[in-house]
Motif scaffolding. Sequence first.
Motif, PDB file in Angstrom:
ATOM      1  N   PHE A  79     -32.988  18.594   1.713  1.00 46.52           N
ATOM      2  CA  PHE A  79     -34.354  18.714   1.234  1.00 46.52           C
ATOM      3  C   PHE A  79     -35.081  17.402   1.499  1.00 46.52           C
ATOM      4  CE2 PHE A  79     -31.435  17.743  -2.187  1.00 46.52           C
ATOM      5  CZ  PHE A  79     -32.014  16.668  -2.858  1.00 46.52           C
ATOM      6  N   TRP A  80     -36.388  17.477   1.610  1.00 46.07           N
ATOM      7  CA  TRP A  80     -37.227  16.359   2.026  1.00 46.07           C
ATOM      8  C   TRP A  80     -37.741  15.543   0.842  1.00 46.07           C
ATOM      9  CZ3 TRP A  80     -38.586  15.087   7.071  1.00 46.07           C
ATOM     10  CH2 TRP A  80     -38.230  16.008   8.051  1.00 46.07           C
ATOM     11  N   SER A  81     -38.047  14.281   1.110  1.00 45.17           N
ATOM     12  CA  SER A  81     -38.793  13.469   0.146  1.00 45.17           C
ATOM     13  C   SER A  81     -40.227  13.986   0.115  1.00 45.17           C
ATOM     14  CB  SER A  81     -38.771  11.993   0.557  1.00 45.17           C
ATOM     15  OG  SER A  81     -39.435  11.795   1.797  1.00 45.17           O
ATOM     16  N   PRO A  82     -40.956  13.771  -0.970  1.00 40.17           N
ATOM     17  CA  PRO A  82     -42.320  14.294  -1.075  1.00 40.17           C
ATOM     18  C   PRO A  82     -43.260  13.775   0.022  1.00 40.17           C
ATOM     19  CG  PRO A  82     -41.554  13.524  -3.207  1.00 40.17           C
ATOM     20  CD  PRO A  82     -40.523  13.121  -2.203  1.00 40.17           C
ATOM     21  N   ASP A  83     -43.002  12.579   0.539  1.00 42.50           N
ATOM     22  CA  ASP A  83     -43.871  12.012   1.576  1.00 42.50           C
ATOM     23  C   ASP A  83     -43.377  12.293   2.996  1.00 42.50           C
ATOM     24  OD1 ASP A  83     -41.674  10.322   1.771  1.00 42.50           O
ATOM     25  OD2 ASP A  83     -42.777   8.506   1.233  1.00 42.50           O
ATOM     26  N   THR A 117     -40.801  11.291   4.600  1.00 39.91           N
ATOM     27  CA  THR A 117     -40.229  10.154   5.333  1.00 39.91           C
ATOM     28  C   THR A 117     -38.715  10.071   5.239  1.00 39.91           C
ATOM     29  OG1 THR A 117     -40.456   8.641   3.457  1.00 39.91           O
ATOM     30  CG2 THR A 117     -42.321   8.777   4.996  1.00 39.91           C
ATOM     31  N   ALA A 118     -38.105  10.930   4.405  1.00 39.17           N
ATOM     32  CA  ALA A 118     -36.652  10.879   4.216  1.00 39.17           C
ATOM     33  C   ALA A 118     -36.124  12.283   3.915  1.00 39.17           C
ATOM     34  CB  ALA A 118     -36.292   9.922   3.088  1.00 39.17           C
ATOM     35  N   ILE A 119     -34.833  12.451   4.155  1.00 40.15           N
ATOM     36  CA  ILE A 119     -34.157  13.721   3.888  1.00 40.15           C
ATOM     37  C   ILE A 119     -32.910  13.427   3.065  1.00 40.15           C
ATOM     38  CG2 ILE A 119     -32.999  15.715   4.911  1.00 40.15           C
ATOM     39  CD1 ILE A 119     -34.593  15.157   7.478  1.00 40.15           C
ATOM     40  N   ALA A 120     -32.694  14.215   2.018  1.00 37.11           N
ATOM     41  CA  ALA A 120     -31.450  14.145   1.251  1.00 37.11           C
ATOM     42  C   ALA A 120     -30.562  15.285   1.725  1.00 37.11           C
ATOM     43  CB  ALA A 120     -31.730  14.265  -0.237  1.00 37.11           C
ATOM     44  N   PHE A 121     -29.253  15.026   1.762  1.00 36.45           N
ATOM     45  CA  PHE A 121     -28.318  16.050   2.228  1.00 36.45           C
ATOM     46  C   PHE A 121     -26.938  15.808   1.646  1.00 36.45           C
ATOM     47  CE2 PHE A 121     -28.055  12.552   5.172  1.00 36.45           C
ATOM     48  CZ  PHE A 121     -26.710  12.451   5.504  1.00 36.45           C
ATOM     49  N   ALA A 122     -26.149  16.871   1.580  1.00 35.83           N
ATOM     50  CA  ALA A 122     -24.772  16.790   1.105  1.00 35.83           C
ATOM     51  C   ALA A 122     -23.844  16.601   2.296  1.00 35.83           C
ATOM     52  CB  ALA A 122     -24.398  18.065   0.361  1.00 35.83           C
ATOM     53  N   ALA A 123     -22.825  15.773   2.107  1.00 37.83           N
ATOM     54  CA  ALA A 123     -21.783  15.582   3.121  1.00 37.83           C
ATOM     55  C   ALA A 123     -20.530  15.089   2.430  1.00 37.83           C
ATOM     56  CB  ALA A 123     -22.219  14.585   4.188  1.00 37.83           C
ATOM     57  N   GLU A 124     -19.439  15.811   2.650  1.00 33.61           N
ATOM     58  CA  GLU A 124     -18.122  15.406   2.154  1.00 33.61           C
ATOM     59  C   GLU A 124     -18.121  15.068   0.667  1.00 33.61           C
ATOM     60  OE1 GLU A 124     -16.876  12.351   4.882  1.00 33.61           O
ATOM     61  OE2 GLU A 124     -16.956  13.729   6.577  1.00 33.61           O
ATOM     62  N   PHE A 184     -22.183  22.146  -4.898  1.00 29.17           N
ATOM     63  CA  PHE A 184     -23.574  21.695  -4.794  1.00 29.17           C
ATOM     64  C   PHE A 184     -24.448  22.863  -4.365  1.00 29.17           C
ATOM     65  CE2 PHE A 184     -26.866  19.754  -1.971  1.00 29.17           C
ATOM     66  CZ  PHE A 184     -27.582  19.112  -2.957  1.00 29.17           C
ATOM     67  N   ASP A 185     -25.544  23.069  -5.084  1.00 22.46           N
ATOM     68  CA  ASP A 185     -26.408  24.209  -4.836  1.00 22.46           C
ATOM     69  C   ASP A 185     -27.786  23.838  -4.294  1.00 22.46           C
ATOM     70  OD1 ASP A 185     -24.527  26.125  -5.724  1.00 22.46           O
ATOM     71  OD2 ASP A 185     -25.039  25.689  -7.799  1.00 22.46           O
ATOM     72  N   GLY A 186     -28.036  22.571  -3.973  1.00 26.61           N
ATOM     73  CA  GLY A 186     -29.336  22.148  -3.451  1.00 26.61           C
ATOM     74  C   GLY A 186     -30.131  21.378  -4.492  1.00 26.61           C
ATOM     75  N   GLY A 187     -31.277  20.854  -4.059  1.00 27.02           N
ATOM     76  CA  GLY A 187     -32.059  20.031  -4.965  1.00 27.02           C
ATOM     77  C   GLY A 187     -33.509  19.911  -4.566  1.00 27.02           C
ATOM     78  N   THR A 188     -34.198  19.024  -5.272  1.00 31.44           N
ATOM     79  CA  THR A 188     -35.599  18.718  -5.024  1.00 31.44           C
ATOM     80  C   THR A 188     -35.844  17.261  -5.363  1.00 31.44           C
ATOM     81  OG1 THR A 188     -37.862  19.504  -5.393  1.00 31.44           O
ATOM     82  CG2 THR A 188     -36.409  19.413  -7.330  1.00 31.44           C
ATOM     83  N   TRP A 189     -36.946  16.722  -4.869  1.00 25.81           N
ATOM     84  CA  TRP A 189     -37.237  15.287  -4.966  1.00 25.81           C
ATOM     85  C   TRP A 189     -38.628  15.132  -5.541  1.00 25.81           C
ATOM     86  CZ3 TRP A 189     -35.127  12.306  -0.257  1.00 25.81           C
ATOM     87  CH2 TRP A 189     -35.283  10.934  -0.409  1.00 25.81           C
ATOM     88  N   SER A 190     -38.761  14.453  -6.674  1.00 29.64           N
ATOM     89  CA  SER A 190     -40.066  14.304  -7.315  1.00 29.64           C
ATOM     90  C   SER A 190     -40.848  13.142  -6.700  1.00 29.64           C
ATOM     91  CB  SER A 190     -39.902  14.061  -8.820  1.00 29.64           C
ATOM     92  OG  SER A 190     -39.574  12.707  -9.071  1.00 29.64           O
TER      93      SER A 190
END
Length: 144
Positions: free
Chosen positions: A53-57, A59-66, A89-95
């Motif tokens: 999932f993306w940062s609100p702006d 400019t960055a991506i969060a992701f799961a790995a290992e 892990f079921d996913g997320g969001t970024w405030s």
Amino acid sequence: FGNWSPVAVSPDGRHVAFIGVSPDGDRQMWIRSLDSPEARALPGTVGADGGHFWSPDSTAIAFAAEGELHKLTLAGGTTLRLCALPAEFDGGTWSPEGTIVFAAGGPSARLYSVPQTGGEPRPLTTHDGPAKPLQDLDPRRAQS
């Protein structure tokens, strides 16, 4: 890929991120600008297994790995480990304030938060047991 969408559109609507396989056979994050037919592999994302999932702006991506949550800053390609993930892990969001909230735990899922700079995930909810049938949640039935 679990219960999340395999493609994440950036908040500015200019890019999509997805999990793909490199020519070497490595699973990793890829990004594609919507005004270009070319996709490019993102450095530091080998082993990515979804929930991105993306940062609100945008400019960055969060992701799961290992079993960990990571953040990739697109300018410069810096990857930062944010935290260990609870199982499933079921996913997320970024405030916009910099807090990442994610779900983990499968059928007994809970919500957790972690700062965008990393740290220990903090539980936000508890699991109250098996889900109740929808008719049991109807407030009109509770009054009778």
